[in-house]
Write a protein that holds these residues in place. Structure first.
Motif, PDB file in Angstrom:
ATOM      1  N   GLU A  42      10.759  -4.270  14.210  1.00  0.00           N
ATOM      2  CA  GLU A  42      10.154  -3.756  15.441  1.00  0.00           C
ATOM      3  C   GLU A  42       9.679  -2.314  15.258  1.00  0.00           C
ATOM      4  O   GLU A  42       8.591  -1.958  15.713  1.00  0.00           O
ATOM      5  CB  GLU A  42      11.145  -3.830  16.592  1.00  0.00           C
ATOM      6  CG  GLU A  42      11.413  -5.229  17.077  1.00  0.00           C
ATOM      7  CD  GLU A  42      12.424  -5.246  18.209  1.00  0.00           C
ATOM      8  OE1 GLU A  42      12.187  -4.535  19.202  1.00  0.00           O
ATOM      9  OE2 GLU A  42      13.434  -5.947  18.075  1.00  0.00           O
TER      10      GLU A  42
ATOM     11  N   ASP B  75       5.836  -1.168  15.528  1.00  0.00           N
ATOM     12  CA  ASP B  75       5.467  -0.141  16.500  1.00  0.00           C
ATOM     13  C   ASP B  75       4.687   0.986  15.829  1.00  0.00           C
ATOM     14  O   ASP B  75       3.741   1.525  16.406  1.00  0.00           O
ATOM     15  CB  ASP B  75       6.712   0.424  17.183  1.00  0.00           C
ATOM     16  CG  ASP B  75       7.296  -0.516  18.211  1.00  0.00           C
ATOM     17  OD1 ASP B  75       6.613  -1.510  18.573  1.00  0.00           O
ATOM     18  OD2 ASP B  75       8.436  -0.271  18.657  1.00  0.00           O
TER      19      ASP B  75
ATOM     20  N   TRP C 108       0.525  -5.820  21.310  1.00  0.00           N
ATOM     21  CA  TRP C 108       1.846  -5.210  21.176  1.00  0.00           C
ATOM     22  C   TRP C 108       2.874  -5.905  22.067  1.00  0.00           C
ATOM     23  O   TRP C 108       3.987  -6.200  21.622  1.00  0.00           O
ATOM     24  CB  TRP C 108       1.747  -3.724  21.520  1.00  0.00           C
ATOM     25  CG  TRP C 108       3.043  -2.987  21.473  1.00  0.00           C
ATOM     26  CD1 TRP C 108       3.714  -2.582  20.359  1.00  0.00           C
ATOM     27  CD2 TRP C 108       3.827  -2.570  22.590  1.00  0.00           C
ATOM     28  NE1 TRP C 108       4.871  -1.924  20.726  1.00  0.00           N
ATOM     29  CE2 TRP C 108       4.961  -1.900  22.081  1.00  0.00           C
ATOM     30  CE3 TRP C 108       3.669  -2.682  23.961  1.00  0.00           C
ATOM     31  CZ2 TRP C 108       5.928  -1.363  22.912  1.00  0.00           C
ATOM     32  CZ3 TRP C 108       4.641  -2.146  24.782  1.00  0.00           C
ATOM     33  CH2 TRP C 108       5.756  -1.496  24.252  1.00  0.00           C
TER      34      TRP C 108
ATOM     35  N   HIS D 274       6.197  -8.046  20.816  1.00  0.00           N
ATOM     36  CA  HIS D 274       7.579  -7.782  21.247  1.00  0.00           C
ATOM     37  C   HIS D 274       8.197  -9.004  21.922  1.00  0.00           C
ATOM     38  O   HIS D 274       9.400  -9.253  21.757  1.00  0.00           O
ATOM     39  CB  HIS D 274       7.636  -6.566  22.165  1.00  0.00           C
ATOM     40  CG  HIS D 274       7.761  -5.291  21.405  1.00  0.00           C
ATOM     41  ND1 HIS D 274       8.963  -4.785  20.991  1.00  0.00           N
ATOM     42  CD2 HIS D 274       6.822  -4.442  20.926  1.00  0.00           C
ATOM     43  CE1 HIS D 274       8.772  -3.679  20.317  1.00  0.00           C
ATOM     44  NE2 HIS D 274       7.475  -3.436  20.260  1.00  0.00           N
TER      45      HIS D 274
END
Length: 95
Positions: free
Chosen positions: A25, A29, A81, A85
């Motif tokens: 993650e 990011d 994005w 997630h």
């Protein structure tokens, strides 16, 4: 993979490389942040000439297409994005 007495270790006993998805993650990011940074690099400050607020608004309106493209690109990256997630929430471990 072999043990000390040269017997093969079953695949189930090998530990996963990562137990949690937090490293993946964080990496993704960072990739998304770089993509957004590259978007903003194309936005230029307009030359207002020092004539006041009216010239500034006219210069901003002259570049409306550039701002619209930034908002559209930002929205596209934001949707990707959020989807990424949501996908990573379903994972237990990453190998």
């Amino acid at each position: 993979m072999f043990t000390r007495d040269q017997r093969p270790v079953p695949r189930e006993e090998s530990p996963p490389v990562f137990h949690h998805t937090s490293r993946l993650e964080a990496f993704s990011d960072g990739v998304f942040a770089i993509a957004i940074t590259l978007l903003i690099l194309e936005i230029r400050v307009p030359e207002a000439g020092g004539g006041g607020g009216a010239q500034l608004w006219a210069a901003l309106l002259a570049r409306w297409l550039s701002y619209f493209a930034f908002v559209l690109g930002f929205g596209t990256i934001f949707v990707a994005w959020v989807g990424h997630h949501l996908l990573l929430q379903n994972l237990r471990a990453v190998t």
